[in-house]
Write an enzyme that holds these catalytic residues in place. Structure first.
Site, short mmCIF file in Angstrom:
data_model
loop_
_atom_site.label_atom_id
_atom_site.label_comp_id
_atom_site.label_asym_id
_atom_site.label_seq_id
_atom_site.Cartn_x
_atom_site.Cartn_y
_atom_site.Cartn_z
CE LYS A 125 -3.77 -2.57 2.11
NZ LYS A 125 -4.53 -2.96 3.32
CD GLN A 176 -3.48 -4.42 6.52
OE1 GLN A 176 -3.57 -3.39 5.88
NE2 GLN A 176 -3.87 -5.59 6.04
CG ASP A 234 -9.64 -0.74 4.66
OD1 ASP A 234 -9.35 -1.13 3.51
OD2 ASP A 234 -8.92 -0.94 5.66
N1 GUN Z 1 -6.66 -7.37 6.16
C1 GUN Z 1 -6.88 -8.16 5.09
N2 GUN Z 1 -7.41 -7.43 4.07
C2 GUN Z 1 -7.52 -6.17 4.52
C3 GUN Z 1 -7.99 -4.95 3.94
O1 GUN Z 1 -8.45 -4.88 2.79
N3 GUN Z 1 -7.92 -3.85 4.73
C4 GUN Z 1 -7.45 -3.89 6.00
N4 GUN Z 1 -7.44 -2.76 6.72
N5 GUN Z 1 -7.01 -4.99 6.57
C5 GUN Z 1 -7.05 -6.12 5.84
#
Ligand code: GUN
Length: 277
Positions: free
Chosen positions: A47, A91, A114
Site C-alpha cells: 500500500k 490493518q 477501507d
Molecule cells: N486485512 C486483510 N485485508 C484487509 C484490507 O483490505 N484492509 C485492512 N485494513 N485490513 C485487511
C-alpha cells in the site's frame, strides 16, 4: 486463461496518477498497523509503495502489539479530526484483546477508505454511491468490468462470509442483477453449488479447496485466498490444473490483491475530493 490483475490495476493507476499530478496539496493516506503480523506487514508495504508511486503522501503509525483498545481509540479520534489525513485504514487482523468492530465503528465514515464502517457498508448495500465500497469487493467488480462480463442473470457462488469480502461482494452482485449463492465452511457440499456456477468467488483462505472437477469448464474463477506456507503464497484454487483446462482464473499473487490496493488508492482520491471541497 489467466486474468492479469496487475494489468487491470495499471490502467487504474494511469488515471489516478494523471489526476493526482494536478493536485496541490497532495492527498494523504494514513495507515495504522498494530503488531508484527507478517502478512499485514507485507500488505502495508504494498500500500505504501503504490501510494508513494502515485504521489499520495503515506503516513504510517506502527504500534506495539500491547497498545490496548483505549489507547488505539484515542489515536483514531486524533486522526478523525486531523485535517491533513484524507482517509486512513487500520490493518486487520488486530490483536485478540482488541474488539475490531469497536475500532471500525470509531473511524469517521468520511475517512473510512477501507469501506468497513457500518454506514459505508449500509450505503453500499442500498446502492448509495456517496460512501466507500470495501476495496477487495470493488476490485473484483473492476475485474468484471475489465472482462466486460454482463453480471445480469449470472449464477454466482461465493465461498466465505467475512464482513470485508464475502458479504459485501454478495451485495454488489445482487445489485448488479446476478443470482448469488453464499457458501461457507459449514456448507455440506460446496461442489453441489460450484459445479453449476458461471462465476465462483473463493475467499475461504484454504489452499486446494477449489479443484478442477468442482467447476464448469467455461466458468470464471476469482481467487481471493491468500495463505502463506513456508514463504510461498497460495490461493484457494488448484491454479495450474484449472488454468490449463480453460476457465478464466485470477492468479495469487497478481490477481485480486493488485486490484485491492488500486481501489484503496481510488478511495483515497475520493476522500480527498469529499473532504477538501
Ligand atoms: N486485512 C486483510 N485485508 C484487509 C484490507 O483490505 N484492509 C485492512 N485494513 N485490513 C485487511
Amino acid at each position: 486463461m489467466i486474468i492479469n490483475g496487475k494489468q487491470i490495476a495499471e490502467k487504474v493507476y494511469v488515471q489516478l496518477r494523471n489526476q493526482i499530478s494536478k493536485l496541490s496539496p497532495k492527498p494523504c493516506l494514513g495507515a495504522i498497523l498494530v503488531g508484527y503480523d507478517q502478512s499485514s506487514m507485507r500488505y502495508i508495504r504494498q500500500k505504501q509503495k503504490w501510494a508513494e508511486d502515485l504521489g499520495i503522501t503515506f503516513e504510517l503509525k506502527q504500534l506495539p502489539e500491547n497498545i490496548g483498545e483505549t489507547k488505539l481509540l484515542e489515536l483514531i479520534q486524533a486522526w478523525n479530526s486531523e485535517s491533513h489525513i484524507d482517509g486512513y485504514i487500520i490493518q486487520l487482523p488486530l490483536p485478540k484483546d482488541i474488539d475490531a468492530q469497536n475500532i471500525i465503528n470509531a473511524i469517521s465514515p468520511e475517512k473510512d477508505v477501507d469501506g468497513f464502517h457500518p454506514e459505508n457498508q449500509g450505503k453500499m448495500l442500498i446502492g448509495d454511491p456517496s460512501g466507500f465500497v470495501p476495496c477487495t469487493p470493488a476490485g473484483i467488480m473492476k475485474i468484471f468490468e475489465s472482462l466486460e462480463v454482463n453480471l445480469e442473470g449470472k449464477n454466482i457462488v461465493i465461498i466465505g462470509k467475512s464482513n470485508i469480502v464475502g458479504k459485501p461482494i454478495m451485495g454488489l452482485l445482487v445489485n448488479a442483477g446476478a443470482t448469488v449463492t453464499s457458501c461457507n465452511s459449514k456448507t455440506p457440499s460446496i461442489r453441489a453449488y460450484t459445479s453449476n456456477a458461471d462465476i465462483i468467488i473463493s475467499a475461504a483462505g484454504k489452499p486446494g479447496l477449489l479443484k478442477l472437477d468442482m467447476i464448469k469448464i467455461d466458468s470464471i474463477i476469482i481467487d481471493v485466498g491468500f495463505t502463506v506456507v513456508d514463504d510461498r503464497i497460495y490461493g484457494d484454487a488448484d491454479f495450474d490444473n484449472i488454468n490449463i483446462a480453460g476457465p478464466k482464473i485470477t492468479p495469487v499473487p497478481g490477481g485480486v490483491g493488485a486490484l485491492t490496493v488500486a481501489m484503496l488508492m481510488e478511495n483515497t482520491l475520493k476522500a480527498y475530493k469529499k473532504n477538501r471541497k
